[in-house]
Design a protein around this motif. Structure first.
Motif, mmCIF file in Angstrom:
data_model
loop_
_atom_site.group_PDB
_atom_site.id
_atom_site.type_symbol
_atom_site.label_atom_id
_atom_site.label_comp_id
_atom_site.label_asym_id
_atom_site.label_seq_id
_atom_site.Cartn_x
_atom_site.Cartn_y
_atom_site.Cartn_z
ATOM 1 N N MET A 1 4.563 -7.120 5.306
ATOM 2 C CA MET A 1 3.228 -6.583 5.418
ATOM 3 C C MET A 1 2.368 -7.615 6.144
ATOM 4 S SD MET A 1 0.658 -5.284 2.362
ATOM 5 C CE MET A 1 1.668 -3.978 1.759
ATOM 6 N N THR A 2 1.628 -7.181 7.146
ATOM 7 C CA THR A 2 0.784 -8.098 7.901
ATOM 8 C C THR A 2 -0.521 -8.346 7.145
ATOM 9 O OG1 THR A 2 -0.339 -6.351 9.141
ATOM 10 C CG2 THR A 2 1.734 -7.214 10.078
ATOM 11 N N PHE A 3 -1.244 -9.373 7.597
ATOM 12 C CA PHE A 3 -2.510 -9.723 6.956
ATOM 13 C C PHE A 3 -3.496 -8.570 7.072
ATOM 14 C CE2 PHE A 3 -6.761 -11.679 7.046
ATOM 15 C CZ PHE A 3 -6.755 -12.246 5.790
ATOM 16 N N GLN A 4 -3.529 -7.914 8.216
ATOM 17 C CA GLN A 4 -4.462 -6.790 8.400
ATOM 18 C C GLN A 4 -4.143 -5.639 7.458
ATOM 19 O OE1 GLN A 4 -4.353 -5.854 12.558
ATOM 20 N NE2 GLN A 4 -5.712 -7.549 13.097
ATOM 21 N N GLU A 5 -2.903 -5.423 7.173
ATOM 22 C CA GLU A 5 -2.530 -4.375 6.214
ATOM 23 C C GLU A 5 -2.893 -4.782 4.792
ATOM 24 O OE1 GLU A 5 1.627 -4.023 7.005
ATOM 25 O OE2 GLU A 5 1.331 -2.628 8.662
ATOM 26 N N LYS B 1 -6.590 -4.286 3.715
ATOM 27 C CA LYS B 1 -7.018 -2.896 3.561
ATOM 28 C C LYS B 1 -6.768 -2.358 2.150
ATOM 29 C CE LYS B 1 -6.385 -1.807 8.402
ATOM 30 N NZ LYS B 1 -5.614 -1.042 9.392
ATOM 31 N N THR B 2 -6.101 -3.141 1.308
ATOM 32 C CA THR B 2 -5.791 -2.673 -0.041
ATOM 33 C C THR B 2 -6.846 -3.138 -1.038
ATOM 34 O OG1 THR B 2 -4.440 -4.605 -0.582
ATOM 35 C CG2 THR B 2 -3.308 -2.756 0.453
ATOM 36 N N SER B 3 -7.073 -2.323 -2.039
ATOM 37 C CA SER B 3 -8.048 -2.695 -3.074
ATOM 38 C C SER B 3 -7.498 -3.822 -3.953
ATOM 39 C CB SER B 3 -8.419 -1.487 -3.930
ATOM 40 O OG SER B 3 -7.280 -1.009 -4.616
ATOM 41 N N PHE B 4 -6.184 -3.874 -4.108
ATOM 42 C CA PHE B 4 -5.544 -4.942 -4.879
ATOM 43 C C PHE B 4 -5.906 -6.306 -4.299
ATOM 44 C CE2 PHE B 4 -2.041 -7.943 -5.376
ATOM 45 C CZ PHE B 4 -1.859 -7.941 -6.753
ATOM 46 N N PHE B 5 -5.824 -6.425 -2.982
ATOM 47 C CA PHE B 5 -6.122 -7.689 -2.305
ATOM 48 C C PHE B 5 -7.555 -8.127 -2.577
ATOM 49 C CE2 PHE B 5 -7.893 -9.912 1.355
ATOM 50 C CZ PHE B 5 -7.020 -10.977 1.473
ATOM 51 N N TRP B 6 -8.512 -7.223 -2.394
ATOM 52 C CA TRP B 6 -9.916 -7.597 -2.558
ATOM 53 C C TRP B 6 -10.283 -7.853 -4.012
ATOM 54 C CZ3 TRP B 6 -12.335 -9.647 1.167
ATOM 55 C CH2 TRP B 6 -12.024 -9.315 2.469
ATOM 56 N N LYS B 7 -9.713 -7.080 -4.908
ATOM 57 C CA LYS B 7 -9.999 -7.288 -6.333
ATOM 58 C C LYS B 7 -9.540 -8.673 -6.766
ATOM 59 C CE LYS B 7 -7.831 -5.483 -10.149
ATOM 60 N NZ LYS B 7 -7.248 -4.391 -10.949
ATOM 61 N N ILE C 1 -4.127 -15.310 -1.928
ATOM 62 C CA ILE C 1 -3.705 -13.961 -2.321
ATOM 63 C C ILE C 1 -2.852 -13.334 -1.234
ATOM 64 C CG2 ILE C 1 -4.508 -11.641 -2.911
ATOM 65 C CD1 ILE C 1 -4.891 -13.744 -5.142
ATOM 66 N N ALA C 2 -3.206 -13.512 0.015
ATOM 67 C CA ALA C 2 -2.410 -12.961 1.109
ATOM 68 C C ALA C 2 -1.030 -13.603 1.144
ATOM 69 C CB ALA C 2 -3.120 -13.159 2.445
ATOM 70 N N LYS C 3 -0.975 -14.874 0.844
ATOM 71 C CA LYS C 3 0.304 -15.579 0.844
ATOM 72 C C LYS C 3 1.212 -15.094 -0.291
ATOM 73 C CE LYS C 3 1.992 -20.328 0.894
ATOM 74 N NZ LYS C 3 1.618 -21.727 0.829
ATOM 75 N N LYS C 4 0.623 -14.773 -1.438
ATOM 76 C CA LYS C 4 1.406 -14.365 -2.611
ATOM 77 C C LYS C 4 1.778 -12.881 -2.592
ATOM 78 C CE LYS C 4 0.260 -18.059 -5.573
ATOM 79 N NZ LYS C 4 1.353 -18.730 -6.195
ATOM 80 N N MET C 5 1.065 -12.079 -1.801
ATOM 81 C CA MET C 5 1.380 -10.653 -1.728
ATOM 82 C C MET C 5 2.636 -10.433 -0.880
ATOM 83 S SD MET C 5 -2.187 -8.593 -1.253
ATOM 84 C CE MET C 5 -1.418 -7.029 -1.015
ATOM 85 N N LYS C 6 3.398 -9.413 -1.257
ATOM 86 C CA LYS C 6 4.594 -9.076 -0.490
ATOM 87 C C LYS C 6 4.367 -7.827 0.320
ATOM 88 C CE LYS C 6 7.733 -11.331 -3.569
ATOM 89 N NZ LYS C 6 8.897 -11.277 -4.376
#
Length: 82
Positions: free
Chosen positions: A1-5, A8-14, A77-82
């Motif tokens: 998943m790219t950073f731009q994707e 766009k998720t609510s999980f990332f911003w929360k 958070i972006a680094k830890k997300m898959k």
């Protein structure tokens, strides 16, 4: 998943905002301790306020910490997300 994707998720911003708030508080407390340690020990709140917050200094003091906190939390958070 790219950073731009990811952004766009609510999980990332929360999670980013939650972590940014925690890091902001920690960074603010540490900065106050480094800038005004002796005044804090003397309980001289007026001197702490004059050193860090008077005459518009609060914008630079808190603004820089807010930007650093948000940037750091977004990176982690972006680094830890898959």
């Amino acid at each position: 998943m790219t950073f731009q994707e990811k952004i766009k998720t609510s999980f990332f911003w929360k999670h980013s905002l939650r972590m940014a708030l925690l890091f902001f508080m920690l960074l603010t407390i540490l900065s106050l301790l480094f800038n005004s340690f002796s005044d804090i020990l003397k309980f001289d709140i007026a001197a702490v306020e004059a050193t860090n917050f008077a005459d518009g200094k609060w914008k630079k003091f808190l603004g820089s910490k807010a930007i650093i906190s948000l940037g750091y939390s977004m990176f982690i958070i972006a680094k830890k997300m898959k």
